[in-house]
Design an enzyme around this catalytic site. Structure first.
Site, PDB file in Angstrom:
ATOM      1  N   HIS A   1      -7.583  -0.796   5.814  1.00 17.63           N
ATOM      2  CA  HIS A   1      -6.592   0.157   6.321  1.00 17.63           C
ATOM      3  C   HIS A   1      -6.429   1.288   5.303  1.00 17.63           C
ATOM      4  O   HIS A   1      -6.474   2.461   5.645  1.00 17.63           O
ATOM      5  CB  HIS A   1      -5.274  -0.576   6.545  1.00 17.63           C
ATOM      6  CG  HIS A   1      -4.141   0.281   7.002  1.00 17.63           C
ATOM      7  ND1 HIS A   1      -4.147   0.927   8.223  1.00 17.63           N
ATOM      8  CD2 HIS A   1      -2.951   0.582   6.424  1.00 17.63           C
ATOM      9  CE1 HIS A   1      -3.008   1.596   8.358  1.00 17.63           C
ATOM     10  NE2 HIS A   1      -2.280   1.398   7.278  1.00 17.63           N
TER      11      HIS A   1
ATOM     12  N   HIS B   1       4.411  -4.664  11.114  1.00 14.17           N
ATOM     13  CA  HIS B   1       4.871  -3.878  12.261  1.00 14.17           C
ATOM     14  C   HIS B   1       5.066  -4.740  13.494  1.00 14.17           C
ATOM     15  O   HIS B   1       4.406  -5.767  13.660  1.00 14.17           O
ATOM     16  CB  HIS B   1       3.852  -2.783  12.606  1.00 14.17           C
ATOM     17  CG  HIS B   1       3.770  -1.685  11.601  1.00 14.17           C
ATOM     18  ND1 HIS B   1       4.604  -0.594  11.616  1.00 14.17           N
ATOM     19  CD2 HIS B   1       2.944  -1.516  10.542  1.00 14.17           C
ATOM     20  CE1 HIS B   1       4.288   0.214  10.605  1.00 14.17           C
ATOM     21  NE2 HIS B   1       3.286  -0.327   9.939  1.00 14.17           N
TER      22      HIS B   1
ATOM     23  N   HIS C   1       1.347   3.971   1.962  1.00 14.76           N
ATOM     24  CA  HIS C   1       1.856   4.747   3.092  1.00 14.76           C
ATOM     25  C   HIS C   1       3.379   4.843   3.069  1.00 14.76           C
ATOM     26  O   HIS C   1       4.071   3.882   2.731  1.00 14.76           O
ATOM     27  CB  HIS C   1       1.381   4.146   4.412  1.00 14.76           C
ATOM     28  CG  HIS C   1      -0.047   4.447   4.714  1.00 14.76           C
ATOM     29  ND1 HIS C   1      -0.773   3.781   5.673  1.00 14.76           N
ATOM     30  CD2 HIS C   1      -0.899   5.380   4.190  1.00 14.76           C
ATOM     31  CE1 HIS C   1      -2.010   4.272   5.723  1.00 14.76           C
ATOM     32  NE2 HIS C   1      -2.109   5.236   4.829  1.00 14.76           N
TER      33      HIS C   1
ATOM     34  N   HIS D   1       0.853  -1.194   0.000  1.00 15.60           N
ATOM     35  CA  HIS D   1       0.000   0.000   0.000  1.00 15.60           C
ATOM     36  C   HIS D   1       0.883   1.235   0.000  1.00 15.60           C
ATOM     37  O   HIS D   1       2.104   1.140   0.105  1.00 15.60           O
ATOM     38  CB  HIS D   1      -0.991  -0.014   1.169  1.00 15.60           C
ATOM     39  CG  HIS D   1      -0.396   0.069   2.540  1.00 15.60           C
ATOM     40  ND1 HIS D   1       0.409  -0.921   3.063  1.00 15.60           N
ATOM     41  CD2 HIS D   1      -0.497   1.009   3.522  1.00 15.60           C
ATOM     42  CE1 HIS D   1       0.767  -0.596   4.301  1.00 15.60           C
ATOM     43  NE2 HIS D   1       0.238   0.587   4.594  1.00 15.60           N
TER      44      HIS D   1
ATOM     45  N   ASP E   1      -0.402  -4.084   6.692  1.00 17.31           N
ATOM     46  CA  ASP E   1      -1.229  -3.453   7.716  1.00 17.31           C
ATOM     47  C   ASP E   1      -2.702  -3.846   7.604  1.00 17.31           C
ATOM     48  O   ASP E   1      -3.585  -3.105   8.043  1.00 17.31           O
ATOM     49  CB  ASP E   1      -1.093  -1.935   7.636  1.00 17.31           C
ATOM     50  CG  ASP E   1       0.311  -1.457   7.976  1.00 17.31           C
ATOM     51  OD1 ASP E   1       1.166  -2.303   8.295  1.00 17.31           O
ATOM     52  OD2 ASP E   1       0.550  -0.236   7.904  1.00 17.31           O
TER      53      ASP E   1
ATOM     54  N   ASP F   1       5.736   4.793   5.214  1.00 11.16           N
ATOM     55  CA  ASP F   1       6.577   3.859   5.952  1.00 11.16           C
ATOM     56  C   ASP F   1       6.620   2.468   5.324  1.00 11.16           C
ATOM     57  O   ASP F   1       7.237   1.554   5.882  1.00 11.16           O
ATOM     58  CB  ASP F   1       6.150   3.775   7.422  1.00 11.16           C
ATOM     59  CG  ASP F   1       4.748   3.230   7.623  1.00 11.16           C
ATOM     60  OD1 ASP F   1       3.892   3.445   6.734  1.00 11.16           O
ATOM     61  OD2 ASP F   1       4.502   2.575   8.657  1.00 11.16           O
ATOM     62  N   HIS F   2       6.015   2.320   4.139  1.00 13.15           N
ATOM     63  CA  HIS F   2       6.112   1.063   3.395  1.00 13.15           C
ATOM     64  C   HIS F   2       6.760   1.237   2.015  1.00 13.15           C
ATOM     65  O   HIS F   2       7.025   0.242   1.351  1.00 13.15           O
ATOM     66  CB  HIS F   2       4.725   0.430   3.250  1.00 13.15           C
ATOM     67  CG  HIS F   2       4.176  -0.051   4.560  1.00 13.15           C
ATOM     68  ND1 HIS F   2       4.237  -1.367   4.963  1.00 13.15           N
ATOM     69  CD2 HIS F   2       3.603   0.627   5.584  1.00 13.15           C
ATOM     70  CE1 HIS F   2       3.705  -1.481   6.173  1.00 13.15           C
ATOM     71  NE2 HIS F   2       3.314  -0.284   6.563  1.00 13.15           N
TER      72      HIS F   2
END
Length: 255
Positions: free
Chosen positions: A114, A171, A58, A56, A133, A60-61
């Site tokens: 999410h 995570h 975001h 996805h 996530d 942080d990915h």
């Protein structure tokens, strides 16, 4: 021979994963939170990336992708539905499409909730699913874009996979998730045992990811909205599981 999977801690509490096929030498990376530890893991093993599978959009990915691609000319794979906000894709995929690591086939699953357009990658021959996530160890992602019915449907798809499937989520939230889960099912013996095991693993500096799907189904409150004891504990006995799930998610958001 199953693919070899390496768990790579990134940032403060993210994970990336390398999936390597020894026969062909193909190596796929699942998500790119941070370049340095990923490049180090590849260098230590002498592996060269063939693919990057994004789950996805975001940051942080995906934020380490440019640096990783500067050293590895890999094909970037991600959801067609999310292509407008993902880094440039070489291969756009949707539910039902397949990806490959060597000869092993991975199945793309739409697990929106999410985010809308979030995908997971299931490799049945290696009994592995990369969920980022969506389904997480003892939890699930916040509903930033999707709805409770969407996420419940996505979790249902994942829960239908074989029990021996290992869930590679994005995570290291498991200790906090366990503390919350005990507020929903304080008398669940499997959960009590798992929380004890998590504390021991973290005290040794070990990751709690991956986890088995069987264990998630026995202990993860977000998969247990049909369980009468869970429904009773949130004051919704006999309610639609979506309503129960939404209540559990709302409680976790406030936890």
């Amino acid at each position: 021979m199953p693919i070899e999977i390496v768990t790579i801690p990134c940032l403060n509490d993210n994970y990336a994963f390398l999936a390597h096929d020894p026969a062909s030498g193909d190596t796929a990376l699942v998500d790119v939170p941070e370049a340095a530890p990923i490049l180090a893991a590849l260098g230590e093993r002498g592996w060269t990336l063939s693919h990057v599978f994004l789950t996805h959009h975001h940051a942080d990915h995906v934020q380490g992708l440019k640096e990783v691609l500067s050293q590895h000319r890999a094909n970037v794979v991600g959801a067609a539905a999310d292509a407008h906000r993902l880094p440039k894709l070489d291969i756009a995929v949707a539910e039902g499409d397949t990806v490959h690591v060597g000869k092993e086939v991975g199945h793309v699953m739409d697990v929106s909730g999410h985010t809308v357009g979030h995908v997971a990658y299931h490799f049945p021959d290696s009994a592995a699913v990369f969920t980022a996530d969506s389904l997480m160890a003892l939890g699930c992602g916040r509903l930033f874009e999707g709805t409770a019915p969407q996420m419940w449907a996505s979790l249902g798809k994942l829960a239908a996979l074989p029990d021996e499937t290992l869930v590679y989520s994005g995570h290291e939230y498991t200790r906090a998730n366990g503390a919350f889960a005990l507020t929903i099912e304080p008398d669940n013996p499997d959960l009590i045992s798992r929380v004890r095991d998590i504390a021991a693993a973290r005290s040794r500096g070990e990751p709690t990811v991956p986890s088995s799907l069987a264990l998630e189904k026995a202990t993860n409150p977000f998969l247990r909205a049909t369980v009468p004891a869970v429904q009773a504990n949130v004051g919704l006995s006999g309610a639609d599981p979506v309503e129960v799930f939404a209540e559990i998610r709302a409680r976790k958001d406030r936890f």
